[in-house]
Design a protein around this motif. Structure first.
Motif, mmCIF file in Angstrom:
data_model
loop_
_atom_site.group_PDB
_atom_site.id
_atom_site.type_symbol
_atom_site.label_atom_id
_atom_site.label_comp_id
_atom_site.label_asym_id
_atom_site.label_seq_id
_atom_site.Cartn_x
_atom_site.Cartn_y
_atom_site.Cartn_z
ATOM 1 N N ALA A 11 0.840 -1.205 0.000
ATOM 2 C CA ALA A 11 0.000 0.000 0.000
ATOM 3 C C ALA A 11 0.873 1.252 0.000
ATOM 4 O O ALA A 11 0.618 2.200 -0.756
ATOM 5 C CB ALA A 11 -0.922 -0.016 1.231
ATOM 6 N N GLU A 30 10.312 3.302 6.108
ATOM 7 C CA GLU A 30 10.098 1.857 6.189
ATOM 8 C C GLU A 30 11.065 1.298 7.235
ATOM 9 O O GLU A 30 12.259 1.560 7.173
ATOM 10 C CB GLU A 30 10.353 1.212 4.807
ATOM 11 C CG GLU A 30 10.590 -0.285 4.811
ATOM 12 C CD GLU A 30 9.460 -1.096 5.445
ATOM 13 O OE1 GLU A 30 8.290 -0.851 5.125
ATOM 14 O OE2 GLU A 30 9.774 -1.974 6.287
ATOM 15 N N ASN A 32 12.111 -1.731 7.893
ATOM 16 C CA ASN A 32 13.075 -2.774 7.533
ATOM 17 C C ASN A 32 14.100 -2.256 6.533
ATOM 18 O O ASN A 32 13.731 -1.571 5.577
ATOM 19 C CB ASN A 32 12.355 -3.990 6.939
ATOM 20 C CG ASN A 32 11.728 -4.834 8.019
ATOM 21 O OD1 ASN A 32 12.385 -5.236 8.973
ATOM 22 N ND2 ASN A 32 10.429 -5.063 7.900
ATOM 23 N N GLY A 41 0.010 -15.857 1.460
ATOM 24 C CA GLY A 41 -0.196 -16.986 0.548
ATOM 25 C C GLY A 41 0.365 -16.712 -0.838
ATOM 26 O O GLY A 41 0.523 -17.606 -1.642
ATOM 27 N N PHE A 43 -0.885 -15.258 -3.426
ATOM 28 C CA PHE A 43 -1.839 -15.317 -4.537
ATOM 29 C C PHE A 43 -2.160 -13.886 -4.931
ATOM 30 O O PHE A 43 -2.677 -13.112 -4.113
ATOM 31 C CB PHE A 43 -3.110 -16.045 -4.075
ATOM 32 C CG PHE A 43 -4.221 -16.042 -5.080
ATOM 33 C CD1 PHE A 43 -4.298 -17.015 -6.068
ATOM 34 C CD2 PHE A 43 -5.218 -15.064 -5.034
ATOM 35 C CE1 PHE A 43 -5.344 -17.016 -6.991
ATOM 36 C CE2 PHE A 43 -6.260 -15.057 -5.954
ATOM 37 C CZ PHE A 43 -6.316 -16.036 -6.934
ATOM 38 N N ARG A 92 6.636 -12.819 -1.932
ATOM 39 C CA ARG A 92 6.645 -11.438 -1.445
ATOM 40 C C ARG A 92 8.057 -10.866 -1.441
ATOM 41 O O ARG A 92 8.242 -9.672 -1.607
ATOM 42 C CB ARG A 92 6.045 -11.382 -0.040
ATOM 43 C CG ARG A 92 4.556 -11.592 0.001
ATOM 44 C CD ARG A 92 3.800 -10.517 -0.758
ATOM 45 N NE ARG A 92 4.019 -9.190 -0.223
ATOM 46 C CZ ARG A 92 3.272 -8.614 0.701
ATOM 47 N NH1 ARG A 92 2.239 -9.257 1.194
ATOM 48 N NH2 ARG A 92 3.524 -7.390 1.128
ATOM 49 N N ALA A 116 8.393 4.223 12.680
ATOM 50 C CA ALA A 116 7.474 5.163 13.339
ATOM 51 C C ALA A 116 7.157 4.584 14.715
ATOM 52 O O ALA A 116 6.683 3.453 14.812
ATOM 53 C CB ALA A 116 6.198 5.310 12.520
ATOM 54 N N ASP A 263 -3.728 -3.051 5.088
ATOM 55 C CA ASP A 263 -4.272 -3.786 6.237
ATOM 56 C C ASP A 263 -4.692 -2.861 7.374
ATOM 57 O O ASP A 263 -5.420 -3.268 8.270
ATOM 58 C CB ASP A 263 -3.213 -4.762 6.783
ATOM 59 C CG ASP A 263 -3.169 -6.067 6.003
ATOM 60 O OD1 ASP A 263 -3.952 -6.227 5.047
ATOM 61 O OD2 ASP A 263 -2.338 -6.930 6.346
ATOM 62 N N MET A 276 -3.684 -8.269 -0.865
ATOM 63 C CA MET A 276 -2.735 -7.473 -1.669
ATOM 64 C C MET A 276 -3.482 -6.581 -2.652
ATOM 65 O O MET A 276 -3.079 -5.442 -2.909
ATOM 66 C CB MET A 276 -1.761 -8.395 -2.396
ATOM 67 C CG MET A 276 -0.806 -9.098 -1.441
ATOM 68 S SD MET A 276 0.576 -9.874 -2.304
ATOM 69 C CE MET A 276 -0.143 -11.397 -2.859
HETATM 70 C C1 LIG Z 1 -1.718 -15.931 6.578
HETATM 71 C C2 LIG Z 1 -1.929 -14.868 5.558
HETATM 72 C C3 LIG Z 1 -2.041 -15.216 4.208
HETATM 73 C C4 LIG Z 1 -2.273 -14.226 3.237
HETATM 74 N N1 LIG Z 1 -2.368 -14.595 1.926
HETATM 75 C C5 LIG Z 1 -2.636 -13.660 0.997
HETATM 76 C C6 LIG Z 1 -2.723 -14.006 -0.384
HETATM 77 O O1 LIG Z 1 -2.492 -15.155 -0.778
HETATM 78 N N2 LIG Z 1 -3.050 -13.032 -1.279
HETATM 79 C C7 LIG Z 1 -3.291 -11.744 -0.894
HETATM 80 O O2 LIG Z 1 -3.616 -10.907 -1.740
HETATM 81 N N3 LIG Z 1 -3.176 -11.374 0.408
HETATM 82 C C8 LIG Z 1 -2.839 -12.291 1.350
HETATM 83 N N4 LIG Z 1 -2.689 -11.919 2.645
HETATM 84 C C9 LIG Z 1 -2.857 -10.503 3.005
HETATM 85 C C10 LIG Z 1 -1.678 -9.636 2.569
HETATM 86 O O3 LIG Z 1 -0.455 -10.210 2.970
HETATM 87 C C11 LIG Z 1 -1.826 -8.244 3.181
HETATM 88 O O4 LIG Z 1 -3.155 -7.827 3.062
HETATM 89 C C12 LIG Z 1 -0.924 -7.223 2.500
HETATM 90 O O5 LIG Z 1 0.429 -7.577 2.648
HETATM 91 C C13 LIG Z 1 -1.163 -5.854 3.120
HETATM 92 O O6 LIG Z 1 -0.295 -4.931 2.508
HETATM 93 P P1 LIG Z 1 0.121 -3.635 3.312
HETATM 94 O O7 LIG Z 1 0.830 -2.750 2.369
HETATM 95 O O8 LIG Z 1 -1.019 -3.117 4.095
HETATM 96 O O9 LIG Z 1 1.180 -4.198 4.395
HETATM 97 P P2 LIG Z 1 2.604 -4.829 4.147
HETATM 98 O O10 LIG Z 1 2.798 -5.242 2.767
HETATM 99 O O11 LIG Z 1 2.785 -5.818 5.255
HETATM 100 O O12 LIG Z 1 3.593 -3.604 4.384
HETATM 101 C C14 LIG Z 1 3.656 -2.929 5.625
HETATM 102 C C15 LIG Z 1 5.051 -2.327 5.715
HETATM 103 O O13 LIG Z 1 5.101 -1.424 6.807
HETATM 104 C C16 LIG Z 1 6.331 -1.582 7.495
HETATM 105 N N5 LIG Z 1 6.129 -1.126 8.869
HETATM 106 C C17 LIG Z 1 5.388 -1.731 9.835
HETATM 107 N N6 LIG Z 1 5.407 -1.001 10.945
HETATM 108 C C18 LIG Z 1 6.176 0.081 10.692
HETATM 109 C C19 LIG Z 1 6.576 1.210 11.482
HETATM 110 N N7 LIG Z 1 6.186 1.350 12.752
HETATM 111 N N8 LIG Z 1 7.388 2.136 10.896
HETATM 112 C C20 LIG Z 1 7.797 2.013 9.603
HETATM 113 N N9 LIG Z 1 7.443 0.946 8.818
HETATM 114 C C21 LIG Z 1 6.639 0.012 9.367
HETATM 115 C C22 LIG Z 1 6.601 -3.074 7.395
HETATM 116 O O14 LIG Z 1 7.959 -3.369 7.592
HETATM 117 C C23 LIG Z 1 6.109 -3.386 5.990
HETATM 118 O O15 LIG Z 1 7.135 -3.296 5.026
HETATM 119 C C24 LIG Z 1 -2.417 -12.875 3.630
HETATM 120 C C25 LIG Z 1 -2.285 -12.528 4.985
HETATM 121 C C26 LIG Z 1 -2.035 -13.503 5.931
HETATM 122 C C27 LIG Z 1 -1.897 -13.106 7.384
#
Ligand SMILES: Cc1cc2nc3c(=O)[nH]c(=O)nc-3n(C[C@H](O)[C@H](O)[C@H](O)COP(=O)(O)OP(=O)(O)OC[C@H]3O[C@@H](n4cnc5c(N)ncnc54)[C@H](O)[C@@H]3O)c2cc1C
Length: 360
Positions: A11, A30, A32, A41, A43, A92, A116, A263, A276
């Motif tokens: 996101a 970020e 990491n 997963g 997908f 990923r 943060a 998320d 995703m």
């Molecule tokens: C068991 C499981 C299976 C899944 N399978 C699927 C699937 O098959 N297909 C699918 O579409 N979705 C799947 N998902 C969901 C998907 O992984 C998430 O919805 C997606 O990664 C969310 O993206 P995001 O950008 O919100 O978070 P992320 O991609 O997790 O990115 C968040 C980023 O923020 C950073 N961050 C966190 N805290 C801080 C902070 N305090 N300061 C600075 N940086 C920070 C992290 O290091 C990370 O890089 C699955 C989830 C789970 C739990």
């Protein structure tokens, strides 16, 4: 003042790339230093693929594997269908690295290794001092930042392990298999590099009663849909794990000026494989609306309008699947009614913006 994005995952990077294109010079932090394996997963549903291509990241060129079929299993009972959209599977580690590289080459500032610590009052506390911005976008994924908690999730644990299992890998070519069992569900699908990704959600009490991963895996291998994994070799030293994911969470306009993405905005049950898609869509929508002069509440309302149906439907399906009779009946229905499984797959995608009236 530059928009500030917290979290360089899907996101956050999507928002950063589109904000930079709109000339808004975002700053992204970020925590990491490098992309790494993540619980997922892996997908990539149709709209996730389309969003990535729109952002200038081509998953097929990165080695993504086409997925054209879905299978649902409960014990020996099965339902299968062709997916109603083109889907892919990509680790990923590879996907996040490509998005981070694209974002880093687009934005004014990308600070790796900066966490943060707290958000509140239009200010983000970091180890290096406070940051302020006219628009703060929270894209920290599963991890909550102090000052901005989400409701706690159910007592469940998510686990992921890669396997080398050549025979099963051939059998699953182009297929994502979802296996429901007593106390959880597991997704199994091929990813690049000849590996299979096993990713699952299990009830916390079950996991603790069994005493951990080896016994849980032994239990899973008794499931007909997963048994052939027993011939395979686990590839990670230990599975990745996460607890208490707040499935069903939907952020509403909060009047605090904070833009909640990915998320942090909507958590769809994992078996749908659309987290995703939601994350990428939310990042792109946030950039579009901020560039058009809209505020955080308007963004949150529009995102809610697009995510409410898929998340609600997936939560209802999950509640049904928790009961053995419920999942057997559901599978029998899905197997008997042509097109039903494909329709369910389509309805659990983040909604097509063109098919929705604007949110209030
Ligand atoms: C068991 C499981 C299976 C899944 N399978 C699927 C699937 O098959 N297909 C699918 O579409 N979705 C799947 N998902 C969901 C998907 O992984 C998430 O919805 C997606 O990664 C969310 O993206 P995001 O950008 O919100 O978070 P992320 O991609 O997790 O990115 C968040 C980023 O923020 C950073 N961050 C966190 N805290 C801080 C902070 N305090 N300061 C600075 N940086 C920070 C992290 O290091 C990370 O890089 C699955 C989830 C789970 C739990």
């Amino acid at each position: 003042m530059q928009p500030l994005i917290i979290g360089g995952g899907l996101a956050g990077c999507a928002a950063a790339i589109d904000l930079a294109r709109a000339g808004l010079r975002p700053c992204l932090i970020e925590r990491n230093p490098d992309p790494h394996d993540k619980i997922c997963g892996e997908f990539l549903s149709g709209e996730a693929v389309a969003a990535l291509v729109g952002l200038g990241v081509a998953p097929l060129a990165l080695g993504a594997v086409p997925i054209t079929r879905v299978e649902l299993w409960a014990g020996r009972r099965q339902a299968a269908a062709r997916l109603p959209f083109p889907a892919l599977s990509l680790s990923r580690r590879v996907l996040d690295a490509a998005l981070v590289a694209k974002a880093a080459s687009s934005v004014a500032e990308f600070h790796h290794g900066v966490t943060a610590l707290h958000i509140g009052g239009g200010r983000v506390r970091t180890p290096g001092g406070d940051l302020r911005a006219a628009a703060i976008m929270l894209a920290s994924g599963k991890h909550d930042v102090r000052g901005q908690p989400r409701p706690p999730g159910p007592d469940q644990i998510g686990l992921k392990q890669y396997f080398a299992a050549p025979r099963l890998h051939r059998e699953l070519a182009g297929t994502v298999r979802v296996v429901f069992f007593d106390g959880g569900y597991a997704g199994l699908q091929p990813v690049e590099g000849g590996r299979l990704n096993l990713c699952l959600i299990a009830d916390g009490p079950l996991y603790r009663d069994l005493g951990g991963w080896p016994a849980l895996l032994a239990l899973l291998l008794r499931e007909p849909g997963l048994a052939a994994l027993g011939e395979g070799e686990a590839l990670l030293a230990r599975p990745l794990a996460i607890a208490r994911v707040p499935y069903g969470h939907l952020a509403r306009p909060a009047g605090d000026g904070l833009w909640r993405l990915g998320d942090q905005a909507a958590v769809i049950p994992s078996f749908c494989g659309d987290g995703m898609g939601i994350a990428l869509t939310s990042g792109r929508l946030a950039a579009e609306l901020l560039a058009a002069g809209a505020g955080a509440d308007r963004f949150q309302a529009e995102l809610l309008a697009r995510t409410r149906r898929p998340v609600g439907l997936a939560m209802a399906a999950l509640r049904l699947a928790r009961f053995p009779l419920g999942r057997l009946a559901a599978l029998a229905g899905l197997a008997a009614i042509p097109g039903a499984l494909g329709l369910l797959a389509r309805l659990t995608r983040v909604a097509d913006p063109n098919a929705l009236a604007p949110a209030a």
